[in-house]
Design an enzyme around this catalytic site. Structure first.
Site, PDB file in Angstrom:
ATOM      1  N   GLU A 153      30.750 -14.624  84.093  1.00  9.06           N
ATOM      2  CA  GLU A 153      31.016 -13.240  84.488  1.00  9.06           C
ATOM      3  C   GLU A 153      30.123 -12.363  83.601  1.00  9.06           C
ATOM      4  OE1 GLU A 153      35.089 -10.663  85.159  1.00  9.06           O
ATOM      5  OE2 GLU A 153      34.873 -11.773  83.273  1.00  9.06           O
ATOM      6  N   GLU A 257      35.385   0.187  85.961  1.00 13.52           N
ATOM      7  CA  GLU A 257      36.580  -0.559  85.576  1.00 13.52           C
ATOM      8  C   GLU A 257      37.451   0.297  84.662  1.00 13.52           C
ATOM      9  OE1 GLU A 257      38.135  -4.836  83.770  1.00 13.52           O
ATOM     10  OE2 GLU A 257      36.000  -4.539  84.226  1.00 13.52           O
TER      11      GLU A 257
END
Length: 277
Positions: A153, A257
């Protein structure tokens, strides 16, 4: 860093019409006259939710949604709270959130990573998102699953808050210059956490500037520079165009985010493939 809904559940939600709401009404004040042409859409049969496409301004308010808006892929995910993502077909987008104890990540981009992609973007507002970042995954299903390097990721941070600081918990790699900005690389480990391939142990790769970048300026992120810097640090990025994961393909987006936001906020901007300018 998010949890994943199974594709069967997503397909059911799509079939029930509960994932998205669309409107031709302009939902944001963003404007630009830069023409857009993104990478061609490839028919995706494995991940049913990704086959939906919207050709007008689209607002997402539900917990889980993926698909395409114009030529752009999008992801929109939260595990609670109240957050909406409004997008236009030219890559303009706005994320609005309310304070609360939950995690959200979403934004437009592409359903696969590309080493040679140059990501163009501009952010006009940011009320304290934890991360504004290029965000994506690499996955090599031919490597042993117990090797954390088989699944990665990755984050190329542009703006962030101090709520999560990768340099405090990560292994430092190197410092480098890309497009006039000094970045430092870090690697962190996630052990038995949700991922695009169910619950897995995997690495996170980070590129972090010296300070958050100012708003209101068009910028370009040369992705190949970051891939090279991670490799120079000893961290290879797995396949970024892989449909073998259990839950998602290896997408690449410009993401907002927030986690446990203390107050209401918003972030807005635009993304495009700068190679096509």
């Amino acid at each position: 860093m998010k949890r994943y809904l199974t594709k069967n559940m997503v397909a059911l939600l799509v079939a029930c019409g509960t994932l998205v709401s669309c409107s031709s009404e302009q939902k944001t004040s963003l404007s630009s006259d830069k023409s857009i042409s993104s990478s061609p859409i490839i028919k995706i049969e494995k991940f049913v939710a990704y086959t939906q496409k919207f050709n007008d301004t689209t607002t997402l308010k539900q917990n889980h949604a993926t698909g395409h808006i114009g030529d752009f892929f999008f992801t929109h995910w939260k595990d609670g709270g109240s957050t909406s993502l409004t997008m236009k077909t030219n890559g303009e987008f706005n994320v609005s959130w309310q304070g609360g104890g939950y995690n959200y990540v979403g934004g437009p981009g592409w359903h696969y990573g590309d080493k040679n992609r140059v990501i163009g973007y501009r952010f006009d507002t940011d009320s304290g998102a934890n991360f504004i970042t290029v965000y994506g995954w690499g996955y090599d299903n031919t490597m042993p699953a117990d090797d954390p390097a088989h699944l990665v990721e990755y984050y190329i941070l542009q703006r962030w808050t101090d709520a999560y600081e990768p340099s405090q918990n990560g292994t430092f790699g190197k410092t480098f210059i890309s497009n006039g900005i000094e970045y430092s690389t870090y690697r962190t480990l996630r052990e038995e956490k949700p991922s695009i391939n169910s619950t897995s142990t995997f690495y996170q790769y980070w590129s972090k500037p010296k300070q958050p970048l100012p708003l209101g300026k068009e910028r370009q992120i040369i992705f190949a520079d970051h891939v090279k810097a991670w490799a120079d640090s000893g961290w290879a990025l797995p396949n970024m165009n892989n449909f073998n994961a259990s839950d998602d393909p290896t997408y690449q987006v410009m993401a907002v985010e927030v986690f446990n936001p203390p107050a209401d906020g918003t972030a807005s901007g635009r993304v495009w493939d700068a190679r096509l300018d």
